[in-house]
Scaffold this active site. Structure first.
Site, PDB file in Angstrom:
ATOM      1  N   PHE A  22      -8.230  -8.989   8.449  1.00  0.00           N
ATOM      2  CA  PHE A  22      -7.235  -7.951   7.321  1.00  0.00           C
ATOM      3  C   PHE A  22      -5.931  -7.963   8.099  1.00  0.00           C
ATOM      4  O   PHE A  22      -5.483  -7.810   9.066  1.00  0.00           O
ATOM      5  CB  PHE A  22      -7.704  -6.428   7.675  1.00  0.00           C
ATOM      6  CG  PHE A  22      -7.064  -5.635   6.892  1.00  0.00           C
ATOM      7  CD1 PHE A  22      -7.479  -5.425   5.416  1.00  0.00           C
ATOM      8  CD2 PHE A  22      -6.101  -4.963   7.260  1.00  0.00           C
ATOM      9  CE1 PHE A  22      -6.587  -4.730   4.662  1.00  0.00           C
ATOM     10  CE2 PHE A  22      -5.470  -3.919   6.568  1.00  0.00           C
ATOM     11  CZ  PHE A  22      -5.708  -3.857   5.076  1.00  0.00           C
ATOM     12  N   ASP A  40      -1.779 -10.795  15.066  1.00  0.00           N
ATOM     13  CA  ASP A  40      -1.534  -9.333  14.357  1.00  0.00           C
ATOM     14  C   ASP A  40      -2.023  -8.408  15.460  1.00  0.00           C
ATOM     15  O   ASP A  40      -3.272  -8.240  15.459  1.00  0.00           O
ATOM     16  CB  ASP A  40      -2.320  -9.582  13.128  1.00  0.00           C
ATOM     17  CG  ASP A  40      -2.153  -8.247  12.412  1.00  0.00           C
ATOM     18  OD1 ASP A  40      -1.958  -7.209  13.029  1.00  0.00           O
ATOM     19  OD2 ASP A  40      -2.604  -8.051  11.040  1.00  0.00           O
ATOM     20  N   LYS A  73       1.201   0.474  12.959  1.00  0.00           N
ATOM     21  CA  LYS A  73       0.473   1.611  13.284  1.00  0.00           C
ATOM     22  C   LYS A  73       0.985   2.421  14.528  1.00  0.00           C
ATOM     23  O   LYS A  73       1.735   3.288  14.522  1.00  0.00           O
ATOM     24  CB  LYS A  73      -1.061   1.042  13.403  1.00  0.00           C
ATOM     25  CG  LYS A  73      -1.537   0.671  12.107  1.00  0.00           C
ATOM     26  CD  LYS A  73      -3.067   0.544  12.276  1.00  0.00           C
ATOM     27  CE  LYS A  73      -3.734   0.494  10.898  1.00  0.00           C
ATOM     28  NZ  LYS A  73      -3.814  -0.842  10.161  1.00  0.00           N
TER      29      LYS A  73
HETATM   30  C1  LIG Z   1      -3.396  -1.708   9.101  1.00  0.00           C
HETATM   31  C2  LIG Z   1      -3.334  -3.187   9.533  1.00  0.00           C
HETATM   32  C3  LIG Z   1      -2.543  -4.023   8.837  1.00  0.00           C
HETATM   33  C4  LIG Z   1      -1.820  -3.568   7.586  1.00  0.00           C
HETATM   34  O1  LIG Z   1      -0.806  -2.379   7.925  1.00  0.00           O
HETATM   35  P1  LIG Z   1      -0.260  -1.289   6.737  1.00  0.00           P
HETATM   36  O2  LIG Z   1       0.702  -0.754   7.464  1.00  0.00           O
HETATM   37  O3  LIG Z   1      -1.442  -0.463   6.305  1.00  0.00           O
HETATM   38  O4  LIG Z   1       0.436  -2.188   5.639  1.00  0.00           O
HETATM   39  C5  LIG Z   1      -2.309  -5.228   8.946  1.00  0.00           C
HETATM   40  N1  LIG Z   1      -3.141  -5.983  10.087  1.00  0.00           N
HETATM   41  C6  LIG Z   1      -3.927  -5.225  10.673  1.00  0.00           C
HETATM   42  C7  LIG Z   1      -4.572  -5.658  11.817  1.00  0.00           C
HETATM   43  C8  LIG Z   1      -4.196  -3.713  10.266  1.00  0.00           C
HETATM   44  O5  LIG Z   1      -4.890  -3.201  11.167  1.00  0.00           O
END
Ligand SMILES: *Cc1c(COP(=O)(O)O)cnc(C)c1O
Length: 410
Positions: free
Chosen positions: A135, A219, A248
């Site tokens: 994701f 990421d 986050k």
């Molecule tokens: C939450 C998340 C995203 C996306 O972040 P948003 O602030 O919702 O756009 C991308 N990569 C990972 C691993 C995530 O947990």
């Protein structure tokens, strides 16, 4: 008129029904509109690193709002430079690191996607590889990176030049040819259900990408800012990536994201190649700087390790026949269930005043504030044990699969 009716009528239907309406928070606790207290073991999906309404967070927002909030990227401000220096230090970039600021995880990953395209610009490498079930966000670019065909299908066609591969070293070895500009991976796949990479994967990925001329982009949007018991998840593997993305937890509840680059990857963006009006504004960077400063000052990275183990021990001590074990690291924990009843367990927990979430059909995700201590964990253990017991009782474990359906919330 109830808030449920207002929400059902006025909010876009891209999320399911809201489970409660919260009006106030303090530490690891939330209060809903009826005055009921809830223990927050989700922290806004690994966002509220310091819990709710932490004095450091409140003070940073108030002070910076009263000083200078936004001036555009034609100009510099002290908080954005201080935060860049802090991120470079924590991420171990050395001198040749650079920071790009966005306002969310998706924006950080969009910047990383563009970084990959710039890296392959002269060599003709146009493709980015990501992992199945990964994701990386919900904008069109980051949705293309996301390895979940069901999420992509309604929005096809996808941005081209992305390949999804299984999370094995063999698959990476086979796919890393001279069309590949970058590999993007999560150290732990949070949205897939808190799924760890195979042993040795990041190390092998570092060696293979370096050898074949591709960037390694990690990421760290969910795993960064101390969540896994290290400042960043990649540290557990002892590697140095070419870039990491953050969001986050770094803002503790204030929307901010960042791309941090290392070495040669720091020279790829050129004036006019990328930007964001709000990105790197003084208010957001001051808050993120204060949040990271407090995580460091209070030793919350180590606390994530210690409290994470304590939660795992507490879950094991419940001895529920529904639980097979825990995945994840530090305070990003996936509690694996024997049956796809995570949504039912989450609902039972909420009835008892405990907020957790179903990361997939058979995994409950726990990601509390990094500030939690003994009292919160004891209370969690009690409420979670009762929630498991209630589900085990209402869905006889043998036909739990059919009884609970498989509602997944991401
Ligand atoms: C939450 C998340 C995203 C996306 O972040 P948003 O602030 O919702 O756009 C991308 N990569 C990972 C691993 C995530 O947990």
């Amino acid at each position: 008129m109830s808030w449920q009716q207002d929400a059902g009528r006025d909010l876009v239907r891209s999320f399911g029904d809201r489970m409660a309406m919260f009006v106030r928070g303090e530490g690891a606790y939330l209060w809903d509109d009826t005055g009921r207290r809830h223990l927050d073991f989700l922290a806004g999906i690994a966002v509220n690193s310091l819990g709710h309404a932490h004095p450091v967070f409140v003070e940073a927002i108030s002070r910076q709002a009263a000083t200078l909030a936004h001036v555009s990227n034609y100009f510099a401000t002290p908080p954005q430079l201080e935060l860049a220096a802090t991120l470079k230090r924590l991420a171990g970039t050395g001198e040749r690191g650079r920071v790009y600021y966005g306002n969310s995880g998706a924006e950080a990953n969009e910047a990383a996607f563009k970084l990959a395209r710039l890296h392959g610009r002269e060599s003709g490498r146009r493709r980015v590889l990501t992992l199945d079930n990964s994701f990386h966000g919900r904008t069109m670019g980051t949705l293309a990176l996301t390895g979940k065909p069901a999420m992509q299908e309604p929005f096809s066609p996808m941005v081209p030049g992305v390949g999804h591969i299984p999370a094995t070293i063999e698959a990476l070895d086979a796919a890393l040819d001279d069309t590949v500009a970058a590999l993007m991976v999560e150290p732990i796949q949070g949205e897939a259900g808190v799924v760890e990479l195979p042993e040795g994967y990041l190390r092998a990925a570092r060696e293979l990408t370096a050898e074949r001329g591709a960037l390694l982009i990690v990421d760290e949007i969910q795993t960064g800012a101390g969540r896994t018991g290290a400042w960043f998840g990649f540290e557990h593997a002892g590697i140095t990536p070419d870039a990491i993305t953050l969001a986050k937890g770094m803002g503790g509840g204030f929307p901010i994201g960042a791309l941090v680059t290392y070495g040669d990857a720091s020279e790829l963006f050129f004036p006019g190649s990328h930007g964001s009006t709000f990105g790197g504004n003084a208010l957001g960077t001051a808050v993120a700087g204060a949040v990271l400063g407090e995580i460091e000052r209070a030793g919350l990275v180590d606390n994530a390790t210690v409290r994470g183990q304590q939660i795992r021990d507490a879950v094991a001590a419940i001895g529920s026949p529904l639980v097979t074990g825990c995945r994840g690291q530090g305070l990003l924990i996936g509690i694996a269930l024997t049956h796809p009843v995570a949504a039912a367990v989450t609902a039972a927990a909420q009835e008892r005043g405990l907020i957790v979430n179903a990361a997939n059909a058979s995994t409950v995700r726990v990601a509390p504030p990094l500030t939690i201590g003994d009292a919160e964990i004891d209370e969690f253990a009690e409420l979670f044990a009762a929630s498991l017991a209630a589900v085990a009782e209402s869905y006889p474990v043998n036909d739990a699969a059919s009884a609970a359906g498989s509602k997944v919330t991401a």
